[in-house]
Design a protein around this motif. Structure first.
Motif, PDB file in Angstrom:
ATOM      1  N   CYS A 323       0.586  -1.436  -0.525  1.00  0.00           N
ATOM      2  CA  CYS A 323       0.382  -0.128  -0.145  1.00  0.00           C
ATOM      3  C   CYS A 323       1.220   0.993  -0.035  1.00  0.00           C
ATOM      4  CB  CYS A 323      -0.811  -0.285   1.481  1.00  0.00           C
ATOM      5  SG  CYS A 323      -2.453  -1.254   1.285  1.00  0.00           S
ATOM      6  N   LEU A 324       2.326   1.210   0.784  1.00  0.00           N
ATOM      7  CA  LEU A 324       2.718   2.345   1.091  1.00  0.00           C
ATOM      8  C   LEU A 324       3.390   2.531  -0.230  1.00  0.00           C
ATOM      9  CD1 LEU A 324       4.106   1.723   4.554  1.00  0.00           C
ATOM     10  CD2 LEU A 324       2.425   3.618   4.182  1.00  0.00           C
ATOM     11  N   LEU A 325       3.893   1.971  -1.175  1.00  0.00           N
ATOM     12  CA  LEU A 325       4.762   1.239  -2.340  1.00  0.00           C
ATOM     13  C   LEU A 325       3.687   1.846  -3.695  1.00  0.00           C
ATOM     14  CD1 LEU A 325       7.415   1.607  -3.300  1.00  0.00           C
ATOM     15  CD2 LEU A 325       7.062  -0.934  -3.953  1.00  0.00           C
ATOM     16  N   GLU A 326       2.685   2.069  -3.379  1.00  0.00           N
ATOM     17  CA  GLU A 326       1.953   1.722  -4.605  1.00  0.00           C
ATOM     18  C   GLU A 326       1.210   3.913  -3.811  1.00  0.00           C
ATOM     19  OE1 GLU A 326      -1.246   1.072  -7.407  1.00  0.00           O
ATOM     20  OE2 GLU A 326       0.305   0.212  -6.795  1.00  0.00           O
ATOM     21  N   ALA A 327       1.749   4.053  -2.890  1.00  0.00           N
ATOM     22  CA  ALA A 327       0.490   5.337  -3.075  1.00  0.00           C
ATOM     23  C   ALA A 327       1.849   6.214  -3.580  1.00  0.00           C
ATOM     24  CB  ALA A 327       0.391   6.135  -0.997  1.00  0.00           C
ATOM     25  N   ALA A 328       2.740   5.900  -3.143  1.00  0.00           N
ATOM     26  CA  ALA A 328       4.181   6.808  -3.655  1.00  0.00           C
ATOM     27  C   ALA A 328       4.039   7.173  -4.760  1.00  0.00           C
ATOM     28  CB  ALA A 328       5.767   6.401  -2.493  1.00  0.00           C
ATOM     29  N   VAL A 329       3.311   5.665  -5.793  1.00  0.00           N
ATOM     30  CA  VAL A 329       3.260   5.304  -7.149  1.00  0.00           C
ATOM     31  C   VAL A 329       2.973   6.856  -7.411  1.00  0.00           C
ATOM     32  CG1 VAL A 329       3.624   4.311  -8.897  1.00  0.00           C
ATOM     33  CG2 VAL A 329       5.503   3.117  -7.039  1.00  0.00           C
TER      34      VAL A 329
END
Length: 527
Positions: A323-329
Protein backbone atom coordinates in the motif's frame (compact mmCIF):
# COMPACT_ATOMS: atom_id res chain seq x y z
CA UNK A 1 -5.91 -31.62 44.95
CA UNK A 2 -8.71 -29.72 46.61
CA UNK A 3 -12.17 -30.34 45.15
CA UNK A 4 -15.59 -28.84 45.36
CA UNK A 5 -18.83 -30.34 44.03
CA UNK A 6 -21.96 -28.54 42.83
CA UNK A 7 -25.16 -30.56 42.88
CA UNK A 8 -27.48 -30.75 39.89
CA UNK A 9 -30.88 -30.33 41.49
CA UNK A 10 -32.69 -32.15 38.68
CA UNK A 11 -30.65 -35.33 38.77
CA UNK A 12 -28.95 -35.35 42.15
CA UNK A 13 -25.61 -35.68 40.37
CA UNK A 14 -22.63 -33.76 41.73
CA UNK A 15 -21.18 -31.52 39.00
CA UNK A 16 -17.45 -30.93 38.65
CA UNK A 17 -15.50 -28.90 36.10
CA UNK A 18 -12.03 -30.36 35.53
CA UNK A 19 -8.89 -29.29 33.71
CA UNK A 20 -7.16 -32.36 32.29
CA UNK A 21 -3.59 -31.90 30.99
CA UNK A 22 -1.66 -34.31 28.80
CA UNK A 23 2.12 -33.95 28.70
CA UNK A 24 3.76 -34.81 25.38
CA UNK A 25 7.29 -35.43 24.18
CA UNK A 26 7.55 -34.58 20.49
CA UNK A 27 10.41 -35.75 18.27
CA UNK A 28 12.54 -33.19 16.46
CA UNK A 29 12.76 -34.64 12.95
CA UNK A 30 14.41 -37.85 14.11
CA UNK A 31 11.64 -40.18 12.98
CA UNK A 32 10.55 -41.09 16.49
CA UNK A 33 6.91 -41.32 17.54
CA UNK A 34 5.33 -38.70 19.80
CA UNK A 35 4.78 -39.89 23.38
CA UNK A 36 2.21 -38.92 25.98
CA UNK A 37 2.61 -39.26 29.73
CA UNK A 38 -0.20 -40.86 31.72
CA UNK A 39 -0.16 -40.75 35.50
CA UNK A 40 -1.43 -43.67 37.62
CA UNK A 41 -3.70 -42.31 40.34
CA UNK A 42 -2.81 -43.41 43.85
CA UNK A 43 -4.95 -45.18 46.43
CA UNK A 44 -5.26 -41.91 48.37
CA UNK A 45 -7.45 -40.07 45.85
CA UNK A 46 -11.24 -40.18 46.11
CA UNK A 47 -12.04 -41.44 42.59
CA UNK A 48 -10.58 -43.77 39.96
CA UNK A 49 -7.81 -45.16 42.14
CA UNK A 50 -4.91 -46.88 40.36
CA UNK A 51 -6.18 -45.74 36.92
CA UNK A 52 -4.14 -43.99 34.21
CA UNK A 53 -5.13 -40.36 33.70
CA UNK A 54 -3.82 -36.97 32.59
CA UNK A 55 -2.89 -34.42 35.26
CA UNK A 56 -6.33 -33.41 36.53
CA UNK A 57 -7.83 -30.95 38.95
CA UNK A 58 -10.99 -29.03 39.72
CA UNK A 59 -11.53 -25.57 38.26
CA UNK A 60 -11.86 -23.44 41.38
CA UNK A 61 -13.55 -20.06 41.76
CA UNK A 62 -10.20 -18.37 42.31
CA UNK A 63 -8.77 -19.74 39.05
CA UNK A 64 -8.71 -17.11 36.30
CA UNK A 65 -9.48 -19.76 33.66
CA UNK A 66 -9.35 -23.54 33.08
CA UNK A 67 -5.86 -22.97 31.64
CA UNK A 68 -4.80 -21.37 34.94
CA UNK A 69 -6.19 -24.46 36.68
CA UNK A 70 -4.20 -26.71 34.37
CA UNK A 71 -0.93 -24.89 35.08
CA UNK A 72 -1.59 -24.86 38.82
CA UNK A 73 -2.34 -28.58 38.92
CA UNK A 74 0.71 -29.47 36.81
CA UNK A 75 2.90 -27.54 39.23
CA UNK A 76 1.29 -29.15 42.29
CA UNK A 77 1.36 -32.70 40.93
CA UNK A 78 4.65 -32.74 38.98
CA UNK A 79 6.68 -29.75 40.21
CA UNK A 80 6.97 -28.44 36.63
CA UNK A 81 6.57 -24.73 35.88
CA UNK A 82 5.81 -22.91 32.66
CA UNK A 83 9.51 -22.65 31.84
CA UNK A 84 9.46 -26.43 31.24
CA UNK A 85 6.24 -26.45 29.22
CA UNK A 86 4.79 -25.19 25.95
CA UNK A 87 1.03 -25.03 25.49
CA UNK A 88 0.55 -27.37 22.56
CA UNK A 89 -3.22 -27.82 22.16
CA UNK A 90 -6.43 -26.45 23.65
CA UNK A 91 -9.07 -29.18 23.38
CA UNK A 92 -12.78 -28.49 23.00
CA UNK A 93 -14.50 -28.97 26.40
CA UNK A 94 -17.14 -31.68 26.79
CA UNK A 95 -19.32 -33.21 29.52
CA UNK A 96 -20.30 -36.74 30.53
CA UNK A 97 -22.04 -38.51 33.40
CA UNK A 98 -20.55 -41.30 35.49
CA UNK A 99 -23.58 -42.65 37.35
CA UNK A 100 -21.46 -45.23 39.17
CA UNK A 101 -20.08 -42.43 41.37
CA UNK A 102 -22.93 -39.94 40.96
CA UNK A 103 -20.89 -37.32 39.07
CA UNK A 104 -21.39 -35.14 36.03
CA UNK A 105 -17.96 -34.12 34.74
CA UNK A 106 -17.11 -31.21 32.45
CA UNK A 107 -13.63 -31.78 31.03
CA UNK A 108 -11.40 -28.97 29.74
CA UNK A 109 -8.57 -30.83 27.95
CA UNK A 110 -5.12 -29.33 27.34
CA UNK A 111 -1.97 -30.65 25.73
CA UNK A 112 1.49 -29.41 26.76
CA UNK A 113 4.85 -30.17 25.21
CA UNK A 114 7.57 -30.98 27.69
CA UNK A 115 10.66 -28.89 26.96
CA UNK A 116 14.02 -30.57 27.24
CA UNK A 117 17.08 -29.14 28.95
CA UNK A 118 18.51 -27.67 25.73
CA UNK A 119 15.45 -25.38 25.60
CA UNK A 120 15.75 -24.23 29.19
CA UNK A 121 13.28 -26.77 30.55
CA UNK A 122 13.88 -29.50 33.09
CA UNK A 123 12.82 -32.38 30.84
CA UNK A 124 11.45 -35.66 32.12
CA UNK A 125 13.93 -35.59 35.00
CA UNK A 126 12.12 -32.53 36.35
CA UNK A 127 8.89 -34.44 37.01
CA UNK A 128 8.37 -35.10 40.71
CA UNK A 129 5.00 -36.69 41.42
CA UNK A 130 3.07 -35.98 44.62
CA UNK A 131 0.76 -38.15 46.75
CA UNK A 132 -2.02 -38.17 44.15
CA UNK A 133 -0.06 -40.50 41.87
CA UNK A 134 1.91 -43.68 42.30
CA UNK A 135 3.84 -43.36 39.05
CA UNK A 136 3.67 -42.41 35.39
CA UNK A 137 4.52 -43.96 32.02
CA UNK A 138 5.05 -42.77 28.47
CA UNK A 139 2.81 -44.16 25.71
CA UNK A 140 2.42 -43.89 21.98
CA UNK A 141 -0.82 -41.82 21.87
CA UNK A 142 -2.28 -44.25 19.33
CA UNK A 143 -1.87 -47.13 21.81
CA UNK A 144 -4.04 -45.53 24.51
CA UNK A 145 -7.39 -47.31 24.76
CA UNK A 146 -10.61 -47.43 26.77
CA UNK A 147 -10.22 -51.15 27.51
CA UNK A 148 -10.26 -52.55 31.03
CA UNK A 149 -6.88 -54.08 30.30
CA UNK A 150 -5.35 -50.68 29.62
CA UNK A 151 -6.74 -49.39 32.90
CA UNK A 152 -7.53 -45.73 32.19
CA UNK A 153 -10.08 -43.39 33.75
CA UNK A 154 -13.47 -43.09 32.00
CA UNK A 155 -13.40 -41.19 28.69
CA UNK A 156 -9.58 -41.16 28.66
CA UNK A 157 -9.47 -41.58 24.89
CA UNK A 158 -12.18 -38.96 24.37
CA UNK A 159 -10.08 -36.42 26.25
CA UNK A 160 -6.91 -37.47 24.43
CA UNK A 161 -8.57 -37.21 21.03
CA UNK A 162 -9.52 -33.62 21.78
CA UNK A 163 -5.88 -32.58 22.14
CA UNK A 164 -4.46 -35.18 19.75
CA UNK A 165 -6.80 -35.44 16.72
CA UNK A 166 -4.03 -37.43 15.05
CA UNK A 167 -5.57 -40.36 16.99
CA UNK A 168 -8.40 -40.52 14.41
CA UNK A 169 -6.79 -39.06 11.30
CA UNK A 170 -4.47 -41.92 10.45
CA UNK A 171 -0.64 -41.86 10.43
CA UNK A 172 -0.07 -39.86 7.22
CA UNK A 173 -2.71 -37.19 7.83
CA UNK A 174 -1.77 -37.06 11.51
CA UNK A 175 1.86 -36.37 10.65
CA UNK A 176 0.84 -33.55 8.29
CA UNK A 177 -1.37 -31.95 10.94
CA UNK A 178 1.27 -32.24 13.68
CA UNK A 179 3.90 -30.61 11.48
CA UNK A 180 1.52 -27.92 10.28
CA UNK A 181 0.37 -26.92 13.76
CA UNK A 182 4.01 -26.68 14.84
CA UNK A 183 4.68 -24.35 11.90
CA UNK A 184 1.79 -22.10 12.90
CA UNK A 185 2.96 -21.92 16.51
CA UNK A 186 6.59 -21.21 15.75
CA UNK A 187 6.28 -18.73 12.86
CA UNK A 188 6.81 -15.30 14.44
CA UNK A 189 7.92 -13.72 11.17
CA UNK A 190 4.81 -13.98 8.99
CA UNK A 191 1.78 -11.74 9.32
CA UNK A 192 -1.77 -12.89 9.96
CA UNK A 193 -2.65 -13.14 6.26
CA UNK A 194 0.30 -15.41 5.50
CA UNK A 195 -0.53 -17.56 8.53
CA UNK A 196 -4.13 -17.84 7.30
CA UNK A 197 -2.78 -19.05 3.93
CA UNK A 198 -0.68 -21.60 5.79
CA UNK A 199 -3.68 -22.67 7.87
CA UNK A 200 -5.90 -23.60 4.94
CA UNK A 201 -2.96 -25.26 3.18
CA UNK A 202 -2.52 -27.44 6.28
CA UNK A 203 -6.22 -28.33 6.17
CA UNK A 204 -6.01 -29.18 2.46
CA UNK A 205 -2.88 -31.31 2.90
CA UNK A 206 -4.41 -33.12 5.88
CA UNK A 207 -7.53 -33.97 3.87
CA UNK A 208 -5.46 -35.25 0.96
CA UNK A 209 -3.55 -37.62 3.23
CA UNK A 210 -6.65 -39.11 4.89
CA UNK A 211 -8.12 -42.46 3.93
CA UNK A 212 -10.50 -41.73 1.04
CA UNK A 213 -12.29 -45.10 1.02
CA UNK A 214 -15.03 -43.84 3.36
CA UNK A 215 -16.09 -40.21 3.55
CA UNK A 216 -18.90 -40.19 6.10
CA UNK A 217 -20.08 -38.31 9.19
CA UNK A 218 -17.15 -39.61 11.24
CA UNK A 219 -14.70 -38.45 8.55
CA UNK A 220 -16.37 -35.01 8.56
CA UNK A 221 -16.17 -34.80 12.37
CA UNK A 222 -12.45 -35.65 12.24
CA UNK A 223 -11.85 -32.90 9.66
CA UNK A 224 -13.73 -30.35 11.78
CA UNK A 225 -11.70 -31.35 14.85
CA UNK A 226 -8.49 -30.88 12.89
CA UNK A 227 -9.78 -27.48 11.77
CA UNK A 228 -10.58 -26.57 15.38
CA UNK A 229 -6.94 -27.09 16.31
CA UNK A 230 -5.77 -25.13 13.27
CA UNK A 231 -7.92 -22.22 14.47
CA UNK A 232 -6.51 -22.50 18.00
CA UNK A 233 -2.84 -22.92 17.06
CA UNK A 234 -2.06 -19.17 17.14
CA UNK A 235 -5.00 -17.48 18.83
CA UNK A 236 -3.39 -14.04 18.80
CA UNK A 237 -3.55 -14.36 15.00
CA UNK A 238 -6.68 -16.48 15.23
CA UNK A 239 -9.17 -14.09 13.61
CA UNK A 240 -7.63 -14.37 10.14
CA UNK A 241 -6.88 -18.06 10.55
CA UNK A 242 -10.42 -18.81 11.74
CA UNK A 243 -12.16 -16.82 8.99
CA UNK A 244 -10.11 -18.51 6.28
CA UNK A 245 -10.58 -21.95 7.84
CA UNK A 246 -14.38 -21.74 8.22
CA UNK A 247 -14.62 -20.56 4.59
CA UNK A 248 -12.66 -23.66 3.61
CA UNK A 249 -14.96 -25.85 5.73
CA UNK A 250 -17.95 -24.33 3.93
CA UNK A 251 -16.43 -25.46 0.63
CA UNK A 252 -15.83 -28.94 2.04
CA UNK A 253 -19.40 -29.20 3.34
CA UNK A 254 -20.90 -28.32 -0.05
CA UNK A 255 -18.81 -30.91 -1.87
CA UNK A 256 -19.64 -33.60 0.69
CA UNK A 257 -23.33 -33.10 -0.16
CA UNK A 258 -22.69 -33.95 -3.82
CA UNK A 259 -23.37 -37.44 -5.24
CA UNK A 260 -19.75 -38.39 -5.89
CA UNK A 261 -17.47 -41.24 -4.95
CA UNK A 262 -15.18 -40.67 -1.92
CA UNK A 263 -12.01 -40.26 -4.03
CA UNK A 264 -13.81 -37.75 -6.29
CA UNK A 265 -14.95 -35.77 -3.26
CA UNK A 266 -11.39 -35.61 -1.92
CA UNK A 267 -10.05 -34.41 -5.29
CA UNK A 268 -12.78 -31.77 -5.62
CA UNK A 269 -12.20 -30.57 -2.05
CA UNK A 270 -8.47 -30.16 -2.68
CA UNK A 271 -9.17 -28.28 -5.93
CA UNK A 272 -11.72 -25.99 -4.24
CA UNK A 273 -9.32 -25.08 -1.42
CA UNK A 274 -6.54 -24.47 -3.95
CA UNK A 275 -8.88 -22.08 -5.78
CA UNK A 276 -9.59 -20.36 -2.46
CA UNK A 277 -5.85 -19.86 -1.98
CA UNK A 278 -5.60 -18.41 -5.49
CA UNK A 279 -8.40 -15.91 -4.89
CA UNK A 280 -6.75 -14.73 -1.70
CA UNK A 281 -3.76 -13.44 -3.68
CA UNK A 282 -5.79 -10.50 -5.00
CA UNK A 283 -6.80 -9.33 -1.50
CA UNK A 284 -3.79 -7.05 -1.10
CA UNK A 285 -4.44 -5.44 -4.49
CA UNK A 286 -7.96 -4.47 -3.43
CA UNK A 287 -6.75 -2.99 -0.12
CA UNK A 288 -3.99 -1.13 -1.94
CA UNK A 289 -6.42 0.45 -4.43
CA UNK A 290 -8.84 1.45 -1.64
CA UNK A 291 -5.96 3.01 0.33
CA UNK A 292 -4.77 5.13 -2.59
CA UNK A 293 -8.35 6.34 -3.21
CA UNK A 294 -8.77 7.19 0.47
CA UNK A 295 -5.52 9.19 0.55
CA UNK A 296 -6.41 11.03 -2.64
CA UNK A 297 -9.86 12.02 -1.38
CA UNK A 298 -9.23 12.58 2.33
CA UNK A 299 -5.60 13.65 2.68
CA UNK A 300 -3.92 14.82 -0.52
CA UNK A 301 -6.80 17.12 -1.56
CA UNK A 302 -6.67 18.86 1.82
CA UNK A 303 -3.00 19.80 1.49
CA UNK A 304 -2.81 21.95 -1.69
CA UNK A 305 0.13 24.02 -0.44
CA UNK A 306 2.13 20.98 0.61
CA UNK A 307 4.07 18.85 -1.84
CA UNK A 308 5.09 16.10 0.60
CA UNK A 309 2.83 13.50 2.19
CA UNK A 310 4.17 12.44 5.61
CA UNK A 311 3.23 8.97 6.86
CA UNK A 312 4.08 7.19 10.11
CA UNK A 313 3.90 3.41 10.52
CA UNK A 314 5.53 0.52 12.36
CA UNK A 315 6.12 -3.21 12.07
CA UNK A 316 6.35 -5.18 8.84
CA UNK A 317 3.39 -6.25 6.78
CA UNK A 318 3.19 -7.26 3.13
CA UNK A 319 -0.14 -5.41 2.94
CA UNK A 320 1.28 -2.19 4.37
CA UNK A 321 4.40 -2.48 2.22
CA UNK A 322 2.35 -2.84 -0.98
CA UNK A 323 0.00 0.00 0.00
CA UNK A 324 2.78 2.45 0.85
CA UNK A 325 4.66 1.73 -2.35
CA UNK A 326 1.49 2.15 -4.41
CA UNK A 327 0.77 5.48 -2.71
CA UNK A 328 4.28 6.71 -3.51
CA UNK A 329 3.92 5.68 -7.16
CA UNK A 330 0.44 7.01 -7.95
CA UNK A 331 -0.32 10.06 -5.80
CA UNK A 332 2.00 12.45 -7.59
CA UNK A 333 3.56 13.81 -4.40
CA UNK A 334 6.77 13.19 -2.49
CA UNK A 335 6.34 10.70 0.34
CA UNK A 336 8.10 11.19 3.67
CA UNK A 337 7.80 7.81 5.38
CA UNK A 338 8.74 7.46 9.06
CA UNK A 339 9.00 3.89 10.39
CA UNK A 340 9.44 2.85 14.02
CA UNK A 341 12.00 0.05 14.38
CA UNK A 342 9.52 -2.28 16.16
CA UNK A 343 11.33 -4.16 18.90
CA UNK A 344 12.14 -6.89 19.77
CA UNK A 345 12.31 -8.38 16.26
CA UNK A 346 12.86 -5.04 14.44
CA UNK A 347 10.18 -5.64 11.81
CA UNK A 348 10.15 -1.91 11.05
CA UNK A 349 13.73 -2.16 9.84
CA UNK A 350 12.70 -5.09 7.65
CA UNK A 351 9.85 -3.03 6.21
CA UNK A 352 12.21 -0.15 5.39
CA UNK A 353 14.59 -2.55 3.63
CA UNK A 354 11.77 -4.04 1.54
CA UNK A 355 10.50 -0.65 0.44
CA UNK A 356 13.91 0.74 -0.46
CA UNK A 357 14.73 -2.36 -2.48
CA UNK A 358 11.38 -2.36 -4.35
CA UNK A 359 11.16 1.42 -4.92
CA UNK A 360 11.37 2.45 -8.59
CA UNK A 361 14.05 5.05 -9.37
CA UNK A 362 11.43 7.59 -10.44
CA UNK A 363 9.53 7.51 -7.13
CA UNK A 364 10.28 10.27 -4.62
CA UNK A 365 10.19 8.22 -1.39
CA UNK A 366 12.28 9.17 1.61
CA UNK A 367 12.45 6.61 4.45
CA UNK A 368 13.49 7.48 8.01
CA UNK A 369 13.78 4.86 10.76
CA UNK A 370 13.11 5.97 14.34
CA UNK A 371 13.62 4.11 17.60
CA UNK A 372 10.37 3.09 19.27
CA UNK A 373 11.10 5.46 22.15
CA UNK A 374 11.15 8.46 19.77
CA UNK A 375 7.59 7.97 18.53
CA UNK A 376 6.68 11.56 19.45
CA UNK A 377 9.51 12.91 17.31
CA UNK A 378 8.54 10.61 14.47
CA UNK A 379 4.92 11.81 14.62
CA UNK A 380 5.75 15.52 14.38
CA UNK A 381 4.12 16.98 11.27
CA UNK A 382 2.68 13.75 9.84
CA UNK A 383 -0.51 13.69 7.78
CA UNK A 384 -1.52 10.11 8.45
CA UNK A 385 -0.68 7.24 10.83
CA UNK A 386 -1.01 3.83 9.15
CA UNK A 387 -1.47 0.64 11.18
CA UNK A 388 -2.09 -2.95 10.25
CA UNK A 389 -4.29 -5.31 12.24
CA UNK A 390 -3.83 -8.81 13.52
CA UNK A 391 -7.33 -8.89 14.99
CA UNK A 392 -10.34 -6.57 14.98
CA UNK A 393 -12.94 -6.97 17.73
CA UNK A 394 -16.68 -6.84 17.09
CA UNK A 395 -16.71 -3.22 18.32
CA UNK A 396 -13.84 -2.08 16.09
CA UNK A 397 -10.93 -2.17 18.55
CA UNK A 398 -7.74 -3.30 16.82
CA UNK A 399 -5.05 -5.64 18.10
CA UNK A 400 -1.72 -4.85 16.47
CA UNK A 401 2.02 -4.97 17.08
CA UNK A 402 3.16 -3.86 20.51
CA UNK A 403 4.07 -0.17 20.37
CA UNK A 404 1.00 0.76 18.30
CA UNK A 405 -0.88 2.41 21.16
CA UNK A 406 2.04 4.51 22.51
CA UNK A 407 2.78 5.69 18.97
CA UNK A 408 -0.87 6.59 18.45
CA UNK A 409 -1.06 8.49 21.73
CA UNK A 410 2.07 10.42 20.76
CA UNK A 411 0.50 11.27 17.41
CA UNK A 412 -2.71 12.44 19.09
CA UNK A 413 -0.71 14.79 21.30
CA UNK A 414 1.83 16.08 18.79
CA UNK A 415 -0.35 16.36 15.68
CA UNK A 416 -4.00 15.82 16.66
CA UNK A 417 -5.39 16.55 13.19
CA UNK A 418 -3.55 13.65 11.54
CA UNK A 419 -5.71 10.71 10.54
CA UNK A 420 -5.27 7.17 11.85
CA UNK A 421 -6.23 4.42 9.40
CA UNK A 422 -6.22 0.65 9.63
CA UNK A 423 -5.22 -1.45 6.62
CA UNK A 424 -6.70 -4.90 7.03
CA UNK A 425 -8.27 -7.87 5.34
CA UNK A 426 -11.89 -8.34 6.38
CA UNK A 427 -11.00 -11.84 7.57
CA UNK A 428 -9.18 -10.31 10.55
CA UNK A 429 -12.50 -9.43 12.15
CA UNK A 430 -12.91 -11.78 15.12
CA UNK A 431 -16.06 -13.39 16.45
CA UNK A 432 -18.22 -11.68 19.09
CA UNK A 433 -16.69 -10.94 22.49
CA UNK A 434 -15.02 -8.28 24.58
CA UNK A 435 -11.34 -7.56 24.03
CA UNK A 436 -10.66 -9.01 27.49
CA UNK A 437 -11.84 -12.36 26.11
CA UNK A 438 -9.21 -12.41 23.37
CA UNK A 439 -6.00 -14.32 24.12
CA UNK A 440 -2.77 -12.46 24.84
CA UNK A 441 0.40 -13.89 23.31
CA UNK A 442 3.37 -13.73 25.67
CA UNK A 443 6.60 -14.78 24.04
CA UNK A 444 10.06 -15.80 25.13
CA UNK A 445 12.01 -13.09 26.98
CA UNK A 446 15.08 -14.40 25.15
CA UNK A 447 14.07 -12.34 22.12
CA UNK A 448 14.31 -9.16 24.21
CA UNK A 449 17.47 -10.15 26.07
CA UNK A 450 19.25 -11.08 22.84
CA UNK A 451 19.25 -7.41 21.80
CA UNK A 452 20.94 -6.47 25.09
CA UNK A 453 23.81 -8.92 24.77
CA UNK A 454 27.10 -7.12 24.34
CA UNK A 455 25.43 -3.74 24.87
CA UNK A 456 24.08 -3.80 28.41
CA UNK A 457 26.10 -4.56 31.53
CA UNK A 458 24.58 -6.92 34.05
CA UNK A 459 22.38 -8.88 31.62
CA UNK A 460 23.62 -12.15 33.14
CA UNK A 461 22.47 -10.99 36.59
CA UNK A 462 19.00 -10.23 35.22
CA UNK A 463 18.75 -13.67 33.61
CA UNK A 464 19.80 -15.38 36.82
CA UNK A 465 17.05 -13.69 38.84
CA UNK A 466 14.27 -13.97 36.29
CA UNK A 467 11.01 -15.66 37.36
CA UNK A 468 9.92 -18.84 35.64
CA UNK A 469 6.57 -19.93 37.03
CA UNK A 470 3.19 -19.74 35.30
CA UNK A 471 2.28 -16.41 36.88
CA UNK A 472 5.60 -14.89 35.87
CA UNK A 473 6.32 -13.92 39.49
CA UNK A 474 8.08 -16.79 41.23
CA UNK A 475 8.76 -16.85 44.95
CA UNK A 476 12.03 -15.12 45.66
CA UNK A 477 12.38 -13.80 42.10
CA UNK A 478 13.72 -10.28 41.64
CA UNK A 479 13.38 -9.71 37.90
CA UNK A 480 10.91 -10.28 35.14
CA UNK A 481 11.18 -9.62 31.40
CA UNK A 482 7.92 -9.24 29.46
CA UNK A 483 7.71 -9.87 25.74
CA UNK A 484 4.13 -9.26 24.63
CA UNK A 485 3.66 -9.08 20.88
CA UNK A 486 0.29 -7.36 20.63
CA UNK A 487 -1.82 -4.64 22.23
CA UNK A 488 -5.23 -3.06 21.62
CA UNK A 489 -5.93 0.27 19.95
CA UNK A 490 -9.41 1.60 20.88
CA UNK A 491 -11.90 2.15 18.07
CA UNK A 492 -12.52 5.79 19.04
CA UNK A 493 -8.95 6.66 17.95
CA UNK A 494 -9.46 5.25 14.43
CA UNK A 495 -10.69 7.33 11.48
CA UNK A 496 -11.08 4.59 8.86
CA UNK A 497 -10.81 0.84 8.31
CA UNK A 498 -9.56 0.26 4.77
CA UNK A 499 -10.25 -3.31 3.70
CA UNK A 500 -10.41 -5.58 0.68
CA UNK A 501 -14.11 -4.70 0.55
CA UNK A 502 -13.58 -0.94 0.68
CA UNK A 503 -13.78 1.47 3.59
CA UNK A 504 -15.68 -0.22 6.42
CA UNK A 505 -17.67 1.17 9.31
CA UNK A 506 -18.16 -0.27 12.80
CA UNK A 507 -21.51 -1.60 11.58
CA UNK A 508 -19.79 -3.58 8.82
CA UNK A 509 -17.32 -4.95 11.36
CA UNK A 510 -20.07 -6.02 13.79
CA UNK A 511 -21.97 -7.80 11.03
CA UNK A 512 -18.86 -9.71 9.95
CA UNK A 513 -18.10 -10.60 13.58
CA UNK A 514 -21.57 -12.08 13.99
CA UNK A 515 -21.06 -14.12 10.82
CA UNK A 516 -17.77 -15.52 12.16
CA UNK A 517 -19.45 -16.46 15.45
CA UNK A 518 -22.30 -18.21 13.65
CA UNK A 519 -19.91 -20.15 11.42
CA UNK A 520 -17.84 -21.23 14.42
CA UNK A 521 -20.98 -22.54 16.10
CA UNK A 522 -22.12 -24.30 12.94
CA UNK A 523 -18.91 -26.23 12.44
CA UNK A 524 -17.62 -26.75 15.99
CA UNK A 525 -20.48 -26.54 18.51
CA UNK A 526 -21.51 -30.20 18.32
CA UNK A 527 -18.00 -31.69 18.29
Amino acid sequence: MASRDATNGNTGLKKRSIAGSFLFKLPHGDGKQAQVALFKRSGKVSTYQHKYAPISGSVEKYDASPLATALREINEETGLTLSSLELLRVGKPYSFVDESIGREWTINPFGFRLKDKSEGGKGEEGITIDWEHEGFEWFNPLDVSESDEFGGVPKLVTSLRRVWPEYDLGPRAGKVLTSGLQQLREDHESGARQLADLAISILKNTIEEMDSDVVDDKWWANIRMAAWHICKARESMGAAITSATVKALDLVEKILAQDLSPPEKIRNIADAIEEQLGRRKSTTDRIRDAFVDYLRQNVVQTMPLKETLSILTLSSSSTISACLLEAAVHLGVSVDLRILESRPLYEGVTLASKLLEAKPESVDLKVTIYTDASAALAADGIDIFVLGADRISSTGDVSNKIGSLPALLCQRHVVPNAKTVILSETEKVAGPGMIEDHPVEENSPTEVIRAWKGNVKGVEIIERFMSDDESGIAKGSNARVRNSYFEWVPANFIHAYITDEGVWSIKNITERSDWVGNEMDRFFKDL
